[in-house]
Design a protein around this motif. Structure first.
Motif: not given
Length: 404
Positions: A224-225, A256-263, A267-271, A315-322
């Motif tokens: 996933y990562y 860098s947008m991948v990292f913004w999305g992941l950030a 948080i969204a997946a954690g919440w 892509s980064g945002f959806l990757g946050g679930g990892q």
């Protein structure tokens, strides 16, 4: 107790900044890949290997780090780790030949290996169980955001001042962080090293290694990562410049947008998962959607930096679930083993970079410098992660029920 309230946030901030510093050091070579390769006379595969030396030490160190933290706590380990990481960056910056650069890169990885697990260790021991997914998501976000902002800023400074100056300045900022950590790091007052001296030092590792379920979670997390390490961390800039015709600053902005999305996504997946009290399906669905999103970003025939940035953010945002793989893995066992289990999952995740960073470089060389085939590895890994995660079951050990 009020004093402890402020203290724990200060300590968490220090370790989160260490993770940020470490992550900038991790991706820095990708900001000047051709310049570094030219200075040391390396081809794509060799440069991929030099950059990945960081992970060759970082990955196996995860187990050691988890054990050391469970045994000695963060105060004794985090400051020297920051110093080691910063020294490695300075060595890489001042290297006259690829061998010294390799030693610097290796040393950077050695120090860096304490940052992420150290931060999650602090969250686990200073804050309650009900906040773990959210706070670990925030730690991840600090690293990702700092990297996103830093990478774009550093790319433009590299163009004017050269990469060596930039790497040197990064190393010096690490030395400053070392001084701060040396002054402020503490272990919680009730910190009795969780694994009593009577238990064998290696006991927590054996718990992780013998648990097939932890392996499944870790391999899912690694796949996933994988795009974050491969696209975000190394080959993304080059792919966008070559296949989409972007200039270096535009390419770095889009990556860098991948990292913004992941950030935002971590948080969204954690919440969401703390709110639902549930993790598995967020991973299954997240990995599947990430595959579609990354595939579109890589293969869409466009040179629009806005379209590519939006797709890479998604892509980064959806990757946050990892990030949730860490929560699921540690929640199945007593909190005495949390440091080691988190580290084990992280080790397998980073192990993915060891394989995929040079592999993707080799496929690019084999394709005569074309990225089309090499980038297929990204959606392939994500789809595999989604399928594997169907096999995960969620079990909560009593230590990890909220209020504990």
């Amino acid at each position: 107790m009020r004093h402890h309230g402020n203290m724990k946030w200060l300590i968490l901030t220090t370790t989160a900044l260490f993770f940020l510093f470490e992550f900038v050091a991790r991706v820095e070579p990708s900001l000047a890949s051709s310049e570094i390769a030219a200075r040391f006379h390396l081809n794509n595969a060799q440069f991929g290997t030099l950059a990945s030396l960081f992970f060759w030490v970082y990955a196996p160190m995860q187990l050691v780090v988890g054990l050391l933290l469970d045994r000695f706590g963060a105060r004794r380990l985090i400051p020297p780790a920051i110093l080691t990481c910063a020294t490695g960056v300075i060595l890489f910056a001042t290297a006259g030949n690829p061998y010294v650069a390799a030693v610097g890169r290796f040393t950077t990885g050695l120090g860096a290996s304490f940052a992420f697990v150290g931060s999650l260790y602090v969250v686990n021991h200073w804050f309650g169980a009900g906040r773990f997914a959210l706070l670990s998501g925030i730690v991840n976000a600090v690293g990702m955001l700092g990297t996103a902002i830093g990478a774009v800023a550093l790319t433009s400074v590299i163009t004017t001042s050269g990469w060596q100056t930039v790497f040197l300045a990064t190393g010096v900022s690490g030395l400053v962080l070392f001084v701060i950590a040396a002054i402020f790091m503490r272990d919680p007052p009730e910190h009795i090293p969780a694994v009593k001296k009577t238990v064998s030092f290696l006991a927590p590792v054996l718990v992780a290694i013998k648990d097939k379920h932890i392996w499944l979670i870790a391999i899912t997390g690694a796949l996933y990562y994988m795009p974050i390490n491969v696209f975000g961390g190394l080959w993304g800039n080059a792919e966008l410049i070559k296949d989409h015709g972007l200039n270096p600053v535009h390419a770095e902005t889009a990556v860098s947008m991948v990292f913004w999305g992941l950030a935002a996504g971590s948080i969204a997946a954690g919440w969401l998962s703390d709110y639902l009290g549930h993790r598995k399906w967020i991973i299954v669905i997240g990995a599947l959607l990430t595959a579609i999103s990354f595939g579109t970003a890589i293969y869409i025939p466009t040179d629009s930096v806005v379209v590519l940035s939006a797709l890479l953010f998604l892509s980064g945002f959806l990757g946050g679930g990892q990030m949730l793989t860490f929560s699921i893995a540690k929640e199945g066992h007593s909190s005495a083993y949390s440091g080691t289990i988190i580290a084990f999952v992280n080790m397998i995740g980073i192990g993915g970079a060891l394989i995929f960073q040079p592999l993707v470089g080799a496929i690019i060389d084999w394709s005569g410098g074309e990225f089309g085939w090499a980038m297929l590895t990204i959606p392939a890994c994500l789809l595999t992660a989604s399928l594997l995660s169907l096999g995960i079951t969620e079990n909560r050990h009593p230590d990890h029920t909220p209020g504990h």
